[in-house]
Design a protein around this motif. Structure first.
Motif, PDB file in Angstrom:
ATOM      1  N   UNK A   1       0.814  -1.230   0.000  1.00  0.00           N
ATOM      2  CA  UNK A   1       0.000   0.000   0.000  1.00  0.00           C
ATOM      3  C   UNK A   1       0.843   1.274   0.000  1.00  0.00           C
ATOM      4  N   UNK A   2       2.006   1.241   0.689  1.00  0.00           N
ATOM      5  CA  UNK A   2       2.871   2.421   0.715  1.00  0.00           C
ATOM      6  C   UNK A   2       3.287   2.818  -0.685  1.00  0.00           C
ATOM      7  N   UNK A   3       3.695   1.832  -1.504  1.00  0.00           N
ATOM      8  CA  UNK A   3       4.140   2.148  -2.853  1.00  0.00           C
ATOM      9  C   UNK A   3       2.980   2.359  -3.820  1.00  0.00           C
ATOM     10  N   UNK A   4       2.012   1.439  -3.790  1.00  0.00           N
ATOM     11  CA  UNK A   4       0.908   1.526  -4.744  1.00  0.00           C
ATOM     12  C   UNK A   4       0.048   2.768  -4.513  1.00  0.00           C
ATOM     13  N   UNK A   5      -0.294   3.003  -3.261  1.00  0.00           N
ATOM     14  CA  UNK A   5      -1.186   4.118  -2.939  1.00  0.00           C
ATOM     15  C   UNK A   5      -0.400   5.362  -2.538  1.00  0.00           C
ATOM     16  N   UNK A   6       0.615   5.176  -1.677  1.00  0.00           N
ATOM     17  CA  UNK A   6       1.358   6.317  -1.168  1.00  0.00           C
ATOM     18  C   UNK A   6       2.216   7.002  -2.218  1.00  0.00           C
ATOM     19  N   UNK A   7       3.156   6.258  -2.807  1.00  0.00           N
ATOM     20  CA  UNK A   7       4.065   6.854  -3.807  1.00  0.00           C
ATOM     21  C   UNK A   7       3.306   7.263  -5.063  1.00  0.00           C
ATOM     22  N   UNK A   8       2.508   6.332  -5.614  1.00  0.00           N
ATOM     23  CA  UNK A   8       1.751   6.671  -6.824  1.00  0.00           C
ATOM     24  C   UNK A   8       0.762   7.796  -6.562  1.00  0.00           C
ATOM     25  N   UNK A   9       0.077   7.718  -5.415  1.00  0.00           N
ATOM     26  CA  UNK A   9      -0.912   8.744  -5.083  1.00  0.00           C
ATOM     27  C   UNK A   9      -0.275  10.120  -4.941  1.00  0.00           C
ATOM     28  N   UNK A  10       0.895  10.154  -4.303  1.00  0.00           N
ATOM     29  CA  UNK A  10       1.593  11.431  -4.154  1.00  0.00           C
ATOM     30  C   UNK A  10       2.007  11.977  -5.510  1.00  0.00           C
ATOM     31  N   UNK A  11       2.485  11.098  -6.377  1.00  0.00           N
ATOM     32  CA  UNK A  11       2.884  11.536  -7.716  1.00  0.00           C
ATOM     33  C   UNK A  11       1.710  12.097  -8.502  1.00  0.00           C
ATOM     34  N   UNK A  12       0.590  11.406  -8.453  1.00  0.00           N
ATOM     35  CA  UNK A  12      -0.603  11.863  -9.168  1.00  0.00           C
ATOM     36  C   UNK A  12      -1.078  13.209  -8.634  1.00  0.00           C
ATOM     37  N   UNK A  13      -1.069  13.349  -7.299  1.00  0.00           N
ATOM     38  CA  UNK A  13      -1.512  14.602  -6.684  1.00  0.00           C
ATOM     39  C   UNK A  13      -0.587  15.760  -7.051  1.00  0.00           C
ATOM     40  N   UNK A  14       0.711  15.511  -7.054  1.00  0.00           N
ATOM     41  CA  UNK A  14       1.671  16.568  -7.384  1.00  0.00           C
ATOM     42  C   UNK A  14       1.536  17.020  -8.837  1.00  0.00           C
ATOM     43  N   UNK A  15       1.403  16.046  -9.740  1.00  0.00           N
ATOM     44  CA  UNK A  15       1.258  16.401 -11.159  1.00  0.00           C
ATOM     45  C   UNK A  15      -0.045  17.171 -11.374  1.00  0.00           C
ATOM     46  N   UNK A  16      -1.116  16.700 -10.739  1.00  0.00           N
ATOM     47  CA  UNK A  16      -2.412  17.380 -10.884  1.00  0.00           C
ATOM     48  C   UNK A  16      -2.359  18.808 -10.360  1.00  0.00           C
ATOM     49  N   UNK A  17      -1.510  19.046  -9.340  1.00  0.00           N
ATOM     50  CA  UNK A  17      -1.388  20.383  -8.753  1.00  0.00           C
ATOM     51  C   UNK A  17      -0.432  21.271  -9.527  1.00  0.00           C
ATOM     52  N   UNK A  18       0.193  20.728 -10.586  1.00  0.00           N
ATOM     53  CA  UNK A  18       1.101  21.520 -11.396  1.00  0.00           C
ATOM     54  C   UNK A  18       2.499  21.646 -10.832  1.00  0.00           C
ATOM     55  N   UNK A  19       2.874  20.742  -9.915  1.00  0.00           N
ATOM     56  CA  UNK A  19       4.204  20.791  -9.309  1.00  0.00           C
ATOM     57  C   UNK A  19       5.271  20.390 -10.325  1.00  0.00           C
ATOM     58  N   UNK A  20       6.511  20.728 -10.020  1.00  0.00           N
ATOM     59  CA  UNK A  20       7.628  20.366 -10.885  1.00  0.00           C
ATOM     60  C   UNK A  20       7.720  18.843 -11.035  1.00  0.00           C
TER      61      UNK A  20
END
Length: 307
Positions: free
Chosen positions: A12-31
């Motif tokens: 869950x840490x990798x599937x939800x945590x890492x992927x989820x953080x990446x998706x959220x950052x990209x959606x927010x327009x982060x670098x």
């Protein structure tokens, strides 16, 4: 306490945590550099979990393959980053109609891309065990003698390019956005780490659906026909439809079970592995003691594709 935490929380840490953080950052327009940081974090978590809760302790010890695997990882990840950077140009050239659901929530756009890539790469992976030309390049990945996270990034760049094209090209045709492609790149790397992990984690009933290490070890069995199962990148859904699904949670594996029976002395060095698929057909087949008991893969090795 720590072992149980890793056993049940690592996936869950990798599937939800890492992927989820990446998706959220990209959606927010982060670098997009944040995605690279998340990938480094995922690799660090992979190595840490393998040492704290290994499936096989000996698979944590390099066997003359540490530098080679690092080279594969660096080259292949660089190619993934480069391919993502070229998506706007490629999309402008090959998009037939912009049918992409831009109005969907970003996370669902990524899930759609994951589903499409899962189908495309599964079919290419399946073909790579049946078509001699493809098997020559895919064999690099199957030459491993220990099964750990970095194995997922150990691919011949030609084969990785073929798989990537099969997965992403249909998406480009319908207008894949570059931000979705960026998030998709992270999910691929995370999935490969999980799929080949030497961590003795548990996922319960999700093991029947997700393509993780328990099922993927069967894919790396070296005897012909036995390893021709569980081709999926993200899921095992398409394997069920292809009739190539296999699962047995009680089965235990050692280094003697994995590799290429028809090519037990496959080159171990990075440059030698890059060159091996281009060697003369006869040279590839010569001296393989296991040919009789691994006829299908030997036939694939020797056969030139007529396609």
């Amino acid at each position: 306490m720590v072992c149980n935490l890793i056993r049940y929380a690592y996936v869950p840490l990798l599937l939800v945590g890492i992927n989820g953080a990446g998706i959220a950052l990209v959606a927010a327009g982060a670098s997009k550099l944040w995605l690279l940081a998340l990938l480094v974090a995922a690799i660090g978590a992979s190595f840490a979990s393998e040492r704290l809760l290994p499936y096989r302790q000996e698979w944590n010890t390099p066997a003359g393959d540490g530098g080679r695997d690092t080279a594969h990882a660096l080259v292949n990840e660089t190619l993934l980053l480069f391919s993502r950077a070229t998506i706007p140009v490629l999309a402008a050239l090959v998009t037939v109609a912009d049918l992409w659901p831009h109005g969907w929530p970003f996370v669902f756009q990524v899930i759609l891309a994951v589903a499409a890539v899962d189908l495309g790469t599964t079919l290419v992976h399946f073909a790579s065990h049946k078509v001699g030309f493809l098997w020559r390049f895919h064999a690099v990945h199957h030459s491993v003698k220990r099964f750990y996270g970095f194995n997922g990034l150990m691919k011949h760049p030609v084969h990785q390019t073929i798989e990537l094209t099969a997965g992403v090209a249909p998406l480009l045709v319908v207008g894949l956005p570059v931000d979705v492609a960026a998030a998709l790149t992270l999910t691929v790397a995370v999935q490969l780490l999980l799929q080949h992990s030497n961590t003795d984690y548990r996922v319960g009933v999700l093991g029947y659906v997700l393509s993780l290490n328990e099922g993927h070890r069967f894919h790396h069995l070296k005897w012909a026909g036995i390893g021709d199962v569980n081709f999926g990148l993200y899921t095992l859904v398409w394997d069920r439809m292809l009739g190539t699904y296999m699962r047995n949670s009680d089965r235990r594996f050692t280094s003697d079970d994995i590799g290429i029976a028809a090519k037990p002395h496959y080159p171990n060095g990075y440059l030698a592995q890059l060159a091996e698929p281009f060697r003369a057909r006869g040279a590839c087949a010569a001296g393989t003691e296991g040919a009789a008991r691994s006829g299908e893969h030997q036939a694939n090795w020797d056969q030139e594709s007529s396609v």
